[in-house]
Design a protein around this motif. Structure first.
Motif, mmCIF file in Angstrom:
data_model
loop_
_atom_site.group_PDB
_atom_site.id
_atom_site.type_symbol
_atom_site.label_atom_id
_atom_site.label_comp_id
_atom_site.label_asym_id
_atom_site.label_seq_id
_atom_site.Cartn_x
_atom_site.Cartn_y
_atom_site.Cartn_z
ATOM 1 N N GLU A 188 0.810 -1.219 0.000
ATOM 2 C CA GLU A 188 0.000 0.000 0.000
ATOM 3 C C GLU A 188 0.846 1.273 0.000
ATOM 4 O O GLU A 188 0.526 2.233 -0.696
ATOM 5 C CB GLU A 188 -0.918 0.004 1.229
ATOM 6 C CG GLU A 188 -1.946 -1.117 1.265
ATOM 7 C CD GLU A 188 -3.083 -0.878 0.301
ATOM 8 O OE1 GLU A 188 -3.310 0.277 -0.098
ATOM 9 O OE2 GLU A 188 -3.760 -1.869 -0.060
ATOM 10 N N ASP A 208 -1.350 8.685 10.095
ATOM 11 C CA ASP A 208 -1.497 8.711 8.638
ATOM 12 C C ASP A 208 -0.833 9.933 8.022
ATOM 13 O O ASP A 208 -1.392 10.606 7.147
ATOM 14 C CB ASP A 208 -2.981 8.671 8.244
ATOM 15 C CG ASP A 208 -3.623 7.328 8.553
ATOM 16 O OD1 ASP A 208 -2.918 6.313 8.478
ATOM 17 O OD2 ASP A 208 -4.828 7.305 8.881
ATOM 18 N N THR A 217 -4.707 5.821 -0.243
ATOM 19 C CA THR A 217 -4.402 4.473 0.233
ATOM 20 C C THR A 217 -5.096 4.254 1.580
ATOM 21 O O THR A 217 -5.581 5.202 2.205
ATOM 22 C CB THR A 217 -2.884 4.270 0.410
ATOM 23 O OG1 THR A 217 -2.370 5.262 1.316
ATOM 24 C CG2 THR A 217 -2.165 4.382 -0.918
ATOM 25 N N LYS A 218 -5.154 3.009 2.006
ATOM 26 C CA LYS A 218 -5.817 2.690 3.266
ATOM 27 C C LYS A 218 -5.073 3.282 4.448
ATOM 28 O O LYS A 218 -3.848 3.413 4.421
ATOM 29 C CB LYS A 218 -5.919 1.167 3.433
ATOM 30 C CG LYS A 218 -6.816 0.476 2.426
ATOM 31 C CD LYS A 218 -6.862 -1.018 2.702
ATOM 32 C CE LYS A 218 -7.765 -1.736 1.717
ATOM 33 N NZ LYS A 218 -7.811 -3.198 1.959
ATOM 34 N N SER A 219 -5.813 3.607 5.498
ATOM 35 C CA SER A 219 -5.184 4.124 6.701
ATOM 36 C C SER A 219 -4.391 3.015 7.382
ATOM 37 O O SER A 219 -4.645 1.819 7.183
ATOM 38 C CB SER A 219 -6.239 4.665 7.670
ATOM 39 O OG SER A 219 -7.002 3.611 8.227
ATOM 40 N N ALA A 222 -6.499 0.735 9.464
ATOM 41 C CA ALA A 222 -7.228 -0.236 8.644
ATOM 42 C C ALA A 222 -6.336 -1.421 8.293
ATOM 43 O O ALA A 222 -6.798 -2.573 8.282
ATOM 44 C CB ALA A 222 -7.742 0.433 7.368
ATOM 45 N N GLU A 226 -6.820 -5.431 9.304
ATOM 46 C CA GLU A 226 -6.716 -6.559 8.372
ATOM 47 C C GLU A 226 -5.736 -7.606 8.885
ATOM 48 O O GLU A 226 -6.010 -8.810 8.837
ATOM 49 C CB GLU A 226 -6.265 -6.068 6.997
ATOM 50 C CG GLU A 226 -7.344 -5.347 6.204
ATOM 51 C CD GLU A 226 -6.915 -5.077 4.775
ATOM 52 O OE1 GLU A 226 -6.214 -5.934 4.186
ATOM 53 O OE2 GLU A 226 -7.271 -4.012 4.235
#
Length: 353
Positions: A188, A208, A217-219, A222, A226
């Motif tokens: 990412e 972030d 892009t994803k934090s 997050a 995952e």
């Protein structure tokens, strides 16, 4: 609770009855949880669980290789996706979890604790390590009553007996978690997670900051979610994904039906896993066909992380079944399908006994 009191005295009586029922229910749940803890306190259980991790981690790693390839094809084109299958970095990042579980657990423990002990990640830390403590508090531990004192002693005894099982579980979770974090951050953000943490940029990751996180892009939180879910998935400890399984698992646990089904979460997670290996790709495939037929009105949109997981697991499942069939129909296959030759004069029993 549904009885309408006719006086203050009646209202107090109804409330007292409700409280007493709640205490009795919690006590029964605590006794049942002690029993369940005793079921998995043997060394054999810890060994079996670690063996399971030895089977699942390489399969998850191979799934990661395909996941990165599908992700690249979806975002950068088919050529980029195909090249990912032959990328040394992709294979290295995808198999990092195996390295941290079986070779460098000390590295995984240090960096995992560094990340998850951040105040912003208290929820993820509890999911990884504090589930049992939270359950004990919810069922009445710490009230100070005589019953609580006795049950607390029993809980502590079972907790001690579960030290080997808990050790292997945390070993696997930390290794899978940090390996997944390295893979996701590299994919990412395009940076090396260990180098970034060694430079003292953890707070920038949590905030972030544009210094470490590219736009769109994803934090970082997050990504932690995952990776946490992946670690719990490999140890069969996450909540089931299918709503019916999830609600049924919670119903069984909350109502003491674990006397019949001791570990519903493990059972439903196993069922989901087998379903994904057997035919998981059918779900995103059906959605894609629906999108084509309805011209994007139904089932449109890119593949989600769950879709990619279903596809990669289904591919592996088909390959495993095909390999098993080829072996069983080969000339060297033993008459007993549970026995596998491991040498000229030796064979291994594959049953779980």
């Amino acid at each position: 609770k549904r009885v309408k009191p006719t006086s203050v005295a009646d209202a107090d009586a109804v409330k007292a009855d409700s409280n007493n029922a709640g205490v009795i229910r919690k006590t029964i749940m605590r006794v049942e949880n002690v029993r369940r803890g005793g079921l998995v306190s043997q060394i054999a259980t810890a060994s079996r669980n670690l063996t399971s991790a030895g089977i699942r981690t390489p399969m998850e790693a191979l799934g990661n290789v395909m996941d990165n390839s599908i992700y690249a094809a979806q975002n950068k084109g088919v050529v980029s996706g195909a090249s990912e299958l032959f990328s040394g970095k992709n294979w290295k990042d995808s198999f990092a979890g195996m390295k941290y579980v079986f070779s460098r657990p000390d590295v995984a423990e240090g960096y995992t604790d560094l990340i998850l002990e951040s105040p912003e990640l208290g929820k993820q830390f509890d999911r990884m390590f504090n589930n049992i403590n939270e359950i004990q508090k919810l069922t009445g531990r710490g009230t100070g009553t005589k019953v609580d004192t006795v049950l607390s002693e029993l809980e502590d005894a079972v907790d001690t007996l579960n030290t080997p099982n808990r050790w292997q579980e945390y070993l696997v979770r930390r290794g899978v978690f940090f390996g997944e974090m390295e893979r996701l951050v590299s994919r990412e953000y395009g940076i090396d997670l260990i180098d970034t943490l060694n430079e003292g940029k953890l707070q920038k990751l949590l905030n972030d900051s544009s210094d470490v996180r590219p736009a769109n892009t994803k934090s970082f939180i997050a990504l932690v979610d995952e990776a946490t879910n992946k670690a719990l998935d490999v140890t069969y400890a996450k909540q089931p994904d299918i709503p019916v399984f999830r609600s049924t698992s919670q119903f069984i646990t909350r109502n003491g039906l674990t006397v019949v089904v001791p570990f519903p979460r493990f059972m439903f997670n196993s069922m989901e896993l087998m379903g994904q290996y057997a035919g998981g790709a059918s779900i995103p495939l059906t959605r894609k066909i629906s999108s084509i037929v309805t011209k994007g009105k139904i089932g449109g949109g890119p593949l989600t992380a769950k879709d990619r997981q279903r596809i990669t697991r289904n591919i592996q499942g088909i390959a495993a079944v095909g390999a098993a069939y080829m072996y069983r129909t080969s000339e060297g296959a033993l008459a007993d399908y549970e026995q596998v030759p491991v040498g000229d004069e030796a064979q291994m029993d594959t049953t779980a006994t």
